[in-house]
Motif scaffolding. Sequence first.
Motif, mmCIF file in Angstrom:
data_model
loop_
_atom_site.group_PDB
_atom_site.id
_atom_site.type_symbol
_atom_site.label_atom_id
_atom_site.label_comp_id
_atom_site.label_asym_id
_atom_site.label_seq_id
_atom_site.Cartn_x
_atom_site.Cartn_y
_atom_site.Cartn_z
ATOM 1 N N THR A 2 -90.639 -93.372 141.040
ATOM 2 C CA THR A 2 -90.446 -92.296 139.972
ATOM 3 C C THR A 2 -91.106 -92.377 138.712
ATOM 4 O O THR A 2 -91.674 -93.580 137.933
ATOM 5 N N SER A 26 -91.524 -89.398 136.734
ATOM 6 C CA SER A 26 -90.933 -88.501 135.592
ATOM 7 C C SER A 26 -89.604 -88.851 135.044
ATOM 8 O O SER A 26 -88.918 -88.054 134.772
ATOM 9 N N LYS A 27 -88.901 -90.418 135.895
ATOM 10 C CA LYS A 27 -87.633 -90.965 135.499
ATOM 11 C C LYS A 27 -86.020 -88.736 136.115
ATOM 12 O O LYS A 27 -85.465 -88.994 135.881
ATOM 13 N N HIS A 28 -86.703 -88.228 136.802
ATOM 14 C CA HIS A 28 -86.281 -87.355 137.584
ATOM 15 C C HIS A 28 -86.294 -88.142 139.389
ATOM 16 O O HIS A 28 -87.425 -87.169 140.171
ATOM 17 N N ASP A 41 -83.662 -78.795 139.727
ATOM 18 C CA ASP A 41 -84.547 -79.941 138.856
ATOM 19 C C ASP A 41 -85.961 -79.684 139.458
ATOM 20 O O ASP A 41 -86.185 -80.543 140.143
ATOM 21 N N GLN A 55 -88.032 -81.309 137.757
ATOM 22 C CA GLN A 55 -89.387 -82.708 137.690
ATOM 23 C C GLN A 55 -89.062 -83.168 138.395
ATOM 24 O O GLN A 55 -89.824 -84.790 138.382
ATOM 25 N N ASP A 95 -89.722 -86.630 140.998
ATOM 26 C CA ASP A 95 -90.688 -86.706 141.997
ATOM 27 C C ASP A 95 -90.251 -87.467 142.349
ATOM 28 O O ASP A 95 -91.488 -88.530 142.816
ATOM 29 N N HIS A 117 -96.429 -84.412 145.122
ATOM 30 C CA HIS A 117 -96.350 -84.974 144.232
ATOM 31 C C HIS A 117 -95.090 -85.631 144.429
ATOM 32 O O HIS A 117 -94.972 -86.999 144.153
#
Length: 279
Positions: free
Chosen positions: A114, A116-118, A183, A185, A187, A210
Amino acid sequence: MNDNQSIGVFDSGYGGLTVFKSIASKLPQYNYIYFGDNARTPYGDHSFETIYQYTLECVEWLFAQGCPLVILACNTASAKALRNIQQNVLPFKYPDRRVLGVIRPTAEIVGDFTLSKHVGVMGTRGTVNSESYLMEINKFFPEISVSQQSCPMWVPLIENNEHIAAGADYFVKKYIDELLAKDNQIDCIVLACTHYPLLVPKIKTILPDHINLLGQDDIVADSLALYLENHPEMTDRIARENKTIFFTSGDAQVFDTQASVFFGERVVSRHVALKASAR
């Protein structure tokens, strides 16, 4: 049988075969016993206590067959029973045995997938409600935000071989949409159930390009290989005859037909009756 030192692989049903397939491919030299508790599947909607009792009974059965090491190739069992077995059962009853799960190996590496850190986690109700992935990922990557989505229809679809039908598309899209709505975000999505690899072709047609899709089969196999490398005292106890025996608490003929789909080759199993199978 009791003299046959094998690696035990356990799942509540068929899903663990996706993990075992990768393990057997990476480490073909060892002896294995696979046990599916098909008579009591699925575990995901059972209470914590019931899952713990079922899992412990199956682990102890594998110990009795001569398995010094057991892999819980089941996210629900790993989430709701593993810690209790490791901390409260093994030290007192089986100090020379080990039980490993599938959640920690996944949590240890999810940060590599990841930007995006999501991260999203898709699993059974039991796995999601346990919040085990939230806790484990937070230990290794406290900066990662984790959103979860339970997918109660996915395992029944797969167990009944309906996952390849067009009707399954609705439920695949439904749960992915619900997760991404929490969420946008995200990824990286962790498939936190060993059944779910059979849905990967459908998932990939829906998932944005993505987003990384993280399965557990190769992750757990690599983690086991590293564990055996770091614990030669355990490795030395396991026979190297390239033999595998399959057991099920359900109907052996039904198991063999469905298991062959998950394992990718013909499976011949033996039935074993557990004390609590009718529960």
